[in-house]
Design an enzyme around this catalytic site. Structure first.
Site, PDB file in Angstrom:
ATOM      1  N   LYS A  78      -0.975   4.942   4.696  1.00 36.88           N
ATOM      2  CA  LYS A  78      -1.912   4.009   5.333  1.00 36.88           C
ATOM      3  C   LYS A  78      -1.608   3.859   6.825  1.00 36.88           C
ATOM      4  O   LYS A  78      -0.462   3.698   7.221  1.00 36.88           O
ATOM      5  CB  LYS A  78      -1.844   2.645   4.633  1.00 36.88           C
ATOM      6  CG  LYS A  78      -2.862   1.666   5.149  1.00 36.88           C
ATOM      7  CD  LYS A  78      -3.133   0.543   4.168  1.00 36.88           C
ATOM      8  CE  LYS A  78      -4.159  -0.441   4.704  1.00 36.88           C
ATOM      9  NZ  LYS A  78      -5.461   0.184   4.995  1.00 36.88           N
ATOM     10  N   HIS A 125       0.822  -1.211   0.000  1.00 37.47           N
ATOM     11  CA  HIS A 125       0.000   0.000   0.000  1.00 37.47           C
ATOM     12  C   HIS A 125       0.850   1.253   0.000  1.00 37.47           C
ATOM     13  O   HIS A 125       2.039   1.209   0.325  1.00 37.47           O
ATOM     14  CB  HIS A 125      -0.923   0.017   1.227  1.00 37.47           C
ATOM     15  CG  HIS A 125      -2.119  -0.878   1.080  1.00 37.47           C
ATOM     16  ND1 HIS A 125      -2.075  -2.222   1.359  1.00 37.47           N
ATOM     17  CD2 HIS A 125      -3.389  -0.617   0.673  1.00 37.47           C
ATOM     18  CE1 HIS A 125      -3.274  -2.761   1.124  1.00 37.47           C
ATOM     19  NE2 HIS A 125      -4.088  -1.810   0.708  1.00 37.47           N
TER      20      HIS A 125
HETATM   21  N1  LIG Z   1     -12.880  -0.890   1.994  1.00 34.98           N
HETATM   22  C1  LIG Z   1     -12.198  -0.433   0.963  1.00 34.98           C
HETATM   23  O1  LIG Z   1     -12.389  -0.832  -0.201  1.00 34.98           O
HETATM   24  C2  LIG Z   1     -11.175   0.624   1.196  1.00 34.98           C
HETATM   25  C3  LIG Z   1     -10.944   1.028   2.468  1.00 34.98           C
HETATM   26  N2  LIG Z   1     -10.038   2.008   2.719  1.00 34.98           N
HETATM   27  C4  LIG Z   1      -9.981   2.437   4.100  1.00 34.98           C
HETATM   28  O2  LIG Z   1     -10.744   3.627   4.213  1.00 34.98           O
HETATM   29  C5  LIG Z   1     -10.203   4.474   5.214  1.00 34.98           C
HETATM   30  C6  LIG Z   1      -9.906   5.837   4.607  1.00 34.98           C
HETATM   31  O3  LIG Z   1      -8.883   5.703   3.665  1.00 34.98           O
HETATM   32  P1  LIG Z   1      -8.305   6.979   2.894  1.00 34.98           P
HETATM   33  O4  LIG Z   1      -9.423   7.727   2.256  1.00 34.98           O
HETATM   34  O5  LIG Z   1      -7.178   6.496   2.077  1.00 34.98           O
HETATM   35  O6  LIG Z   1      -7.729   7.822   4.124  1.00 34.98           O
HETATM   36  P2  LIG Z   1      -7.572   9.405   4.238  1.00 34.98           P
HETATM   37  O7  LIG Z   1      -6.591   9.627   5.328  1.00 34.98           O
HETATM   38  O8  LIG Z   1      -7.283   9.990   2.894  1.00 34.98           O
HETATM   39  O9  LIG Z   1      -9.009   9.891   4.686  1.00 34.98           O
HETATM   40  C7  LIG Z   1      -9.521   9.763   5.974  1.00 34.98           C
HETATM   41  C8  LIG Z   1     -10.378  10.977   6.222  1.00 34.98           C
HETATM   42  O10 LIG Z   1     -11.037  10.797   7.474  1.00 34.98           O
HETATM   43  C9  LIG Z   1     -11.128  12.074   8.076  1.00 34.98           C
HETATM   44  N3  LIG Z   1     -11.357  11.937   9.499  1.00 34.98           N
HETATM   45  C10 LIG Z   1     -10.476  11.629  10.480  1.00 34.98           C
HETATM   46  N4  LIG Z   1     -11.079  11.626  11.676  1.00 34.98           N
HETATM   47  C11 LIG Z   1     -12.367  11.948  11.441  1.00 34.98           C
HETATM   48  C12 LIG Z   1     -13.507  12.118  12.278  1.00 34.98           C
HETATM   49  N5  LIG Z   1     -13.431  11.970  13.597  1.00 34.98           N
HETATM   50  N6  LIG Z   1     -14.675  12.449  11.692  1.00 34.98           N
HETATM   51  C13 LIG Z   1     -14.783  12.596  10.370  1.00 34.98           C
HETATM   52  N7  LIG Z   1     -13.732  12.474   9.525  1.00 34.98           N
HETATM   53  C14 LIG Z   1     -12.550  12.138  10.056  1.00 34.98           C
HETATM   54  C15 LIG Z   1      -9.795  12.768   7.739  1.00 34.98           C
HETATM   55  O11 LIG Z   1      -9.936  14.155   7.783  1.00 34.98           O
HETATM   56  C16 LIG Z   1      -9.568  12.289   6.314  1.00 34.98           C
HETATM   57  O12 LIG Z   1     -10.082  13.217   5.386  1.00 34.98           O
HETATM   58  C17 LIG Z   1      -8.964   3.732   5.741  1.00 34.98           C
HETATM   59  O13 LIG Z   1      -9.316   3.022   6.898  1.00 34.98           O
HETATM   60  C18 LIG Z   1      -8.616   2.761   4.623  1.00 34.98           C
HETATM   61  O14 LIG Z   1      -7.941   1.633   5.090  1.00 34.98           O
HETATM   62  C19 LIG Z   1      -9.337   2.606   1.728  1.00 34.98           C
HETATM   63  C20 LIG Z   1      -9.498   2.221   0.439  1.00 34.98           C
HETATM   64  C21 LIG Z   1     -10.420   1.179   0.063  1.00 34.98           C
HETATM   65  O1  LIG Z   2      -5.912   2.135   2.956  1.00 35.23           O
HETATM   66  C1  LIG Z   2      -6.103   1.763   1.783  1.00 35.23           C
HETATM   67  O2  LIG Z   2      -5.717   2.398   0.816  1.00 35.23           O
HETATM   68  C2  LIG Z   2      -6.850   0.510   1.569  1.00 35.23           C
HETATM   69  N1  LIG Z   2      -7.399  -0.085   2.591  1.00 35.23           N
HETATM   70  C3  LIG Z   2      -8.170  -1.259   2.577  1.00 35.23           C
HETATM   71  C4  LIG Z   2      -7.473  -2.341   3.363  1.00 35.23           C
HETATM   72  O3  LIG Z   2      -6.927  -2.069   4.441  1.00 35.23           O
HETATM   73  O4  LIG Z   2      -7.493  -3.499   2.931  1.00 35.23           O
HETATM   74  C5  LIG Z   2      -8.583  -1.665   1.177  1.00 35.23           C
HETATM   75  C6  LIG Z   2      -7.571  -1.411   0.121  1.00 35.23           C
HETATM   76  O5  LIG Z   2      -6.556  -2.325   0.271  1.00 35.23           O
HETATM   77  C7  LIG Z   2      -7.052   0.024   0.199  1.00 35.23           C
END
Ligand SMILES: NC(=O)C1=CN([C@@H]2O[C@H](COP(=O)(O)OP(=O)(O)OC[C@H]3O[C@@H](n4cnc5c(N)ncnc54)[C@H](O)[C@@H]3O)[C@@H](O)[C@H]2O)C=CC1
Ligand SMILES: O=C(O)C1=N[C@H](C(=O)O)C[C@H](O)C1
Length: 267
Positions: A160, A156
């Site tokens: 992350k 990643h």
């Molecule tokens: N399930 C999936 O397919 C995927 C899951 N993820 C997960 O999604 C999450 C977010 O990933 P990204 O967008 O890359 O992270 P990021 O760091 O770009 O975004 C997280 C956002 O959450 C906000 N945030 C933090 N604390 C907060 C609160 N108390 N209230 C509201 N907003 C708050 C931050 O300001 C930030 O804008 C991670 O846990 C990641 O692992 C990421 C990509 C795909």
């Molecule tokens: O943080 C990410 O970017 C992602 N998070 C998810 C994970 O923890 O598996 C999904 C994807 O891999 C991207």
């Protein structure tokens, strides 16, 4: 048909921005508010990159938000710290969570399953919304019936927060459900640098790579005498997750109960 009213938590994040795009461009979805940890009382359109999105207030307090704003679904794309509080609170206000945030503990997942039962509400937590990643996990589970030895390598971007990734944990759980338990590697192996063999789950090893330039990638490597099989998935952008988010929002409106993993709702 009334549109599905949606609140997005984490709208300014890498995933949140894609989700805002998805919700505002889907006819039967309506973005009614966003939850951030900053900019309380402002409108989303006041923020850079969101100028064209009208009438969406920003809240920093989920209780106040859910008392004031009508919502059917909360999409959470935040952090392992903020996410569990959002899920718990949403369910308590009879709002159905769709969660992409990873890094939740087993205890938190159990708590939400119980809460869904009590409230008779749907909640979908999907460690990976990309259809290719779901297939990679399913294929790995199939392969694990025939190959006992497996190493999971997830790769990643370096922003992350959680390791191993939610996808790697889910893959290990799916493999452990079908694989005869085995402690892998040499019985007397010794790490000369701590962590060299990665994290251990049910005897298999998970390795987490973090590099700038990467997005989300995982390969599951199986080996046996004289052969190996590698199953790999790559997400090259975050739009790759959005068709899964859309299906999850539509499904959570129709089904009560707790779902952990998109594979459980795909045909
Ligand atoms: N399930 C999936 O397919 C995927 C899951 N993820 C997960 O999604 C999450 C977010 O990933 P990204 O967008 O890359 O992270 P990021 O760091 O770009 O975004 C997280 C956002 O959450 C906000 N945030 C933090 N604390 C907060 C609160 N108390 N209230 C509201 N907003 C708050 C931050 O300001 C930030 O804008 C991670 O846990 C990641 O692992 C990421 C990509 C795909
Ligand atoms: O943080 C990410 O970017 C992602 N998070 C998810 C994970 O923890 O598996 C999904 C994807 O891999 C991207």
């Amino acid at each position: 048909m009334n549109p599905i009213k949606i609140i997005i938590a984490g709208p300014r994040g890498r995933m949140g921005r894609e989700a805002v795009n998805l919700v505002t461009n889907t006819e039967h979805f309506e973005l009614t508010a966003v939850l951030d940890h900053k900019f309380d009382g402002m409108m989303l359109s006041d923020l850079e990159g969101f100028q064209s999105i009208a009438n969406v207030p920003i809240y920093t307090d989920i209780d106040i938000c859910l008392q004031k704003i009508e919502a059917d679904v909360l999409i959470d794309l935040t952090t392992p710290e903020a996410g569990p509080h959002h899920v718990r609170t949403a369910l308590n206000y009879n709002v159905r969570p769709v969660v992409g945030t990873t890094g939740f503990s087993k205890e938190e997942l159990q708590e939400f399953e119980e809460l869904c039962k009590q409230k008779e509400l749907g909640c979908i937590i999907a460690p990976n919304f990309a259809i290719g990643a779901v297939l990679m996990m399913k294929f790995s589970q199939l392969a694990a019936k025939y190959f006992q030895d497996v190493e999971i390598v997830e790769m990643h971007h370096d922003k992350k927060l959680d390791a191993p990734s939610g996808t790697a944990v889910k893959t290990a759980e799916m493999i452990a459900a079908v694989r005869e338990a085995k402690k892998q590697g040499h019985p007397n192996e010794k790490e000369t640098i701590q962590g060299a063999r990665g994290a251990e789950y049910d005897g298999m090893h998970i390795h987490s790579v973090r590099l700038p330039g990467l997005i989300a990638h995982q390969q599951v490597m199986f080996g046996s005498d004289g052969q190996s099989l590698t199953i790999r998935h790559d997400s090259f952008n975050r739009a790759s997750f959005m068709s899964g988010v859309k299906v999850a929002v539509e499904t959570v409106m129709k089904h009560n109960g707790f779902v952990y993993g998109l594979e459980n709702i795909l045909d």
